[in-house]
Design a protein around this motif. Structure first.
Motif, PDB file in Angstrom:
ATOM      1  N   UNK A   1      -0.685  -1.003 -15.156  1.00 21.30           N
ATOM      2  CA  UNK A   1       0.473  -1.298 -14.857  1.00 21.30           C
ATOM      3  C   UNK A   1       0.442  -2.488 -13.694  1.00 21.30           C
ATOM      4  N   UNK A   2       1.113  -3.534 -13.824  1.00 20.95           N
ATOM      5  CA  UNK A   2       1.612  -4.384 -12.866  1.00 20.95           C
ATOM      6  C   UNK A   2       2.944  -4.564 -12.342  1.00 20.95           C
ATOM      7  N   UNK A   3       3.267  -4.242 -11.058  1.00 23.58           N
ATOM      8  CA  UNK A   3       4.726  -3.924 -10.771  1.00 23.58           C
ATOM      9  C   UNK A   3       4.847  -4.935  -9.407  1.00 23.58           C
ATOM     10  N   UNK A   4       6.266  -5.273  -9.366  1.00 27.11           N
ATOM     11  CA  UNK A   4       6.767  -6.008  -8.345  1.00 27.11           C
ATOM     12  C   UNK A   4       7.707  -5.145  -7.760  1.00 27.11           C
ATOM     13  N   UNK A   5       7.980  -5.146  -6.454  1.00 26.42           N
ATOM     14  CA  UNK A   5       8.976  -4.195  -5.796  1.00 26.42           C
ATOM     15  C   UNK A   5       9.136  -4.793  -4.473  1.00 26.42           C
ATOM     16  N   UNK A   6      10.165  -4.466  -3.926  1.00 29.04           N
ATOM     17  CA  UNK A   6      10.585  -4.852  -2.340  1.00 29.04           C
ATOM     18  C   UNK A   6      10.460  -3.392  -1.521  1.00 29.04           C
ATOM     19  N   UNK A   7      10.285  -2.319  -2.388  1.00 30.59           N
ATOM     20  CA  UNK A   7      10.291  -0.781  -2.042  1.00 30.59           C
ATOM     21  C   UNK A   7       8.757  -0.554  -1.728  1.00 30.59           C
ATOM     22  N   UNK A   8       8.598  -0.698  -0.269  1.00 30.00           N
ATOM     23  CA  UNK A   8       7.119  -0.543   0.136  1.00 30.00           C
ATOM     24  C   UNK A   8       6.639   0.963  -0.154  1.00 30.00           C
ATOM     25  N   UNK A   9       7.493   1.852   0.027  1.00 27.31           N
ATOM     26  CA  UNK A   9       7.341   3.479  -0.217  1.00 27.31           C
ATOM     27  C   UNK A   9       7.075   3.537  -1.660  1.00 27.31           C
ATOM     28  N   UNK A  10       7.715   2.823  -2.487  1.00 32.58           N
ATOM     29  CA  UNK A  10       7.285   3.025  -3.896  1.00 32.58           C
ATOM     30  C   UNK A  10       5.967   2.330  -4.173  1.00 32.58           C
ATOM     31  N   UNK A  11       5.706   1.273  -3.739  1.00 29.03           N
ATOM     32  CA  UNK A  11       4.223   0.444  -3.668  1.00 29.03           C
ATOM     33  C   UNK A  11       3.307   1.635  -3.602  1.00 29.03           C
ATOM     34  N   UNK A  12       3.586   2.318  -2.031  1.00 28.27           N
ATOM     35  CA  UNK A  12       2.388   3.028  -1.705  1.00 28.27           C
ATOM     36  C   UNK A  12       2.290   4.520  -2.638  1.00 28.27           C
ATOM     37  N   UNK A  13       3.471   4.625  -3.242  1.00 30.36           N
ATOM     38  CA  UNK A  13       3.422   5.955  -4.051  1.00 30.36           C
ATOM     39  C   UNK A  13       2.938   5.730  -5.566  1.00 30.36           C
ATOM     40  N   UNK A  14       3.037   4.540  -5.866  1.00 33.89           N
ATOM     41  CA  UNK A  14       2.681   4.322  -7.260  1.00 33.89           C
ATOM     42  C   UNK A  14       1.344   3.667  -7.503  1.00 33.89           C
ATOM     43  N   UNK A  15       1.108   2.474  -6.520  1.00 31.82           N
ATOM     44  CA  UNK A  15      -0.056   1.772  -6.707  1.00 31.82           C
ATOM     45  C   UNK A  15      -1.552   2.287  -5.979  1.00 31.82           C
TER      46      UNK A  15
ATOM     47  N   UNK B   1       6.540  17.360  21.713  1.00 40.00           N
ATOM     48  CA  UNK B   1       6.876  16.234  20.780  1.00 40.00           C
ATOM     49  C   UNK B   1       5.648  15.423  20.668  1.00 40.00           C
ATOM     50  N   UNK B   2       4.399  15.890  20.160  1.00 44.05           N
ATOM     51  CA  UNK B   2       3.278  15.255  20.073  1.00 44.05           C
ATOM     52  C   UNK B   2       3.267  14.323  18.805  1.00 44.05           C
ATOM     53  N   UNK B   3       2.826  13.291  18.738  1.00 41.18           N
ATOM     54  CA  UNK B   3       3.070  12.483  17.476  1.00 41.18           C
ATOM     55  C   UNK B   3       1.748  11.508  17.389  1.00 41.18           C
ATOM     56  N   UNK B   4       1.281  11.462  16.432  1.00 41.69           N
ATOM     57  CA  UNK B   4       0.129  10.525  16.162  1.00 41.69           C
ATOM     58  C   UNK B   4       0.500   9.508  15.287  1.00 41.69           C
ATOM     59  N   UNK B   5       0.768   8.194  15.447  1.00 38.59           N
ATOM     60  CA  UNK B   5       1.282   7.136  14.642  1.00 38.59           C
ATOM     61  C   UNK B   5       0.142   6.167  14.091  1.00 38.59           C
ATOM     62  N   UNK B   6       0.022   6.230  12.912  1.00 36.62           N
ATOM     63  CA  UNK B   6      -0.656   5.273  12.122  1.00 36.62           C
ATOM     64  C   UNK B   6      -0.218   4.269  11.610  1.00 36.62           C
ATOM     65  N   UNK B   7      -0.847   3.135  11.327  1.00 37.94           N
ATOM     66  CA  UNK B   7      -0.426   1.817  10.784  1.00 37.94           C
ATOM     67  C   UNK B   7       0.125   2.228   9.502  1.00 37.94           C
ATOM     68  N   UNK B   8       1.353   1.763   8.906  1.00 37.87           N
ATOM     69  CA  UNK B   8       1.937   2.075   7.838  1.00 37.87           C
ATOM     70  C   UNK B   8       1.711   1.008   6.914  1.00 37.87           C
ATOM     71  N   UNK B   9       2.105   1.199   5.677  1.00 36.64           N
ATOM     72  CA  UNK B   9       1.989  -0.033   4.569  1.00 36.64           C
ATOM     73  C   UNK B   9       3.096  -1.418   5.259  1.00 36.64           C
ATOM     74  N   UNK B  10       4.042  -0.934   5.659  1.00 32.02           N
ATOM     75  CA  UNK B  10       5.085  -1.678   6.215  1.00 32.02           C
ATOM     76  C   UNK B  10       4.538  -2.578   7.389  1.00 32.02           C
ATOM     77  N   UNK B  11       3.942  -1.702   8.238  1.00 28.15           N
ATOM     78  CA  UNK B  11       3.266  -2.765   9.263  1.00 28.15           C
ATOM     79  C   UNK B  11       2.045  -3.552   8.880  1.00 28.15           C
ATOM     80  N   UNK B  12       1.256  -3.110   7.982  1.00 30.53           N
ATOM     81  CA  UNK B  12       0.143  -4.107   7.335  1.00 30.53           C
ATOM     82  C   UNK B  12       0.967  -5.196   6.617  1.00 30.53           C
TER      83      UNK B  12
END
Length: 284
Positions: free
Chosen positions: A184-198, A261-272
């Motif tokens: 599958x080769x897909x184009x999308x503007x939905x970064x969550x979709x890209x991360x879930x599928x690709x 309220x402890x939180x560890x924030x890692x770089x997301x696909x959107x950040x990248x």
């Protein structure tokens, strides 16, 4: 094993402007690859060249072992395409249209099963013209899949889907890829979709590939330290750390039950993605 898609030095020129310039990448059998990029980056042009709908200006392109610009009907039967939009056959009923198209393929999916898989079982007897926008999009997907393609191109596949339909579609794609080894080769503007599928992501900007790898690999190229955030006695704190687990342990040892309220924030696909695009644009 030969690559399903092999592109080297791809160039598309309109007048004195390169829309796609020196694009090179491979897609292996069974991969799900997302092509990301801002509007005008050259995604649609690249996909149309790979689909055989547009002649390139230069470069080597091989899809399923053939040049798409000269491949015949047997090659076309091995490729599924879900376009952003197409001219509807409004007077056809959903089941009739899908059955008619399935008849052109040597080993299609059962039209009824495909209609059910994309969530149109209750609308199988409706005329296409009476479907909602989201329902028509589901039909687009069914049309792209019904021939049981070896390679599927998805151009913004879930545009118009509600969250439940989008989740169901993602599950359908993962199931078909797992069972049949479809690429599958897909184009999308939905970064969550890209991360879930690709399994792999290509970032295209200014007609060039500026990133290629898994989400984790891309994040590793540009990401800085992780950020740890916490609250103690109503006061908020934040600190970057190369070793966030160590910092969290130290915080618990120092503050105990006062730590909130402890939180560890890692770089997301959107950040990248944004970092890669901004770096590419700054370099031009």
């Amino acid at each position: 094993m030969s690559a399903t898609i092999e592109v080297s030095g791809l160039r598309m020129r309109y007048g004195d402007r390169d829309v796609v310039h020196d694009v090179t990448f491979r897609v292996e059998p069974g991969e799900v690859v997302a092509l990301l990029g801002p509007n005008g980056a050259g995604k649609t042009t690249t996909i149309e060249i790979l689909e055989g709908f547009r002649a390139r200006s230069a470069g080597h392109v091989e899809v399923l072992g053939e040049d798409p610009s000269s491949a015949g009907e047997q090659w076309r039967a091995r490729v599924g395409v879900v376009l952003q939009s197409w001219r509807d056959h409004g007077k056809w009923r959903v089941r009739e249209l899908l059955a008619q198209l399935a008849a052109y393929y040597p080993d299609p999916w059962d039209p009824g099963d495909m209609i059910a898989a994309v969530g149109l079982a209750d609308h199988a007897g409706q005329k296409v013209a009476t479907l909602s926008g989201g329902q028509r999009r589901r039909l687009d997907v069914a049309i792209g899949l019904v021939g049981r393609p070896e390679l599927l191109f998805l151009d913004e596949p879930t545009a118009g889907f509600d969250p439940a339909a989008r989740r169901d579609f993602h599950g359908l794609v993962r199931e078909i890829v797992a069972e049949g080894g479809m690429t599958v080769l897909l184009t999308t503007h939905d970064l969550d979709e890209a991360e879930r599928l690709a399994s792999r992501i290509l970032v295209l900007d200014g007609g060039c590939i500026v990133g290629d790898g898994t989400p984790a690999e891309l994040a590793g190229l540009i990401a800085g330290d992780d950020e740890v955030r916490w609250v103690v006695r109503g006061e908020r704190f934040a600190r970057t750390s190369e070793h966030p687990a160590r910092l969290v342990s130290e915080l618990y040892g120092r503050h105990g039950d006062e730590l909130r309220e402890l939180e560890v924030r890692r770089s997301s696909l959107e950040d990248t993605y944004l970092a890669l695009v901004h770096a590419a644009e700054a370099g031009r």
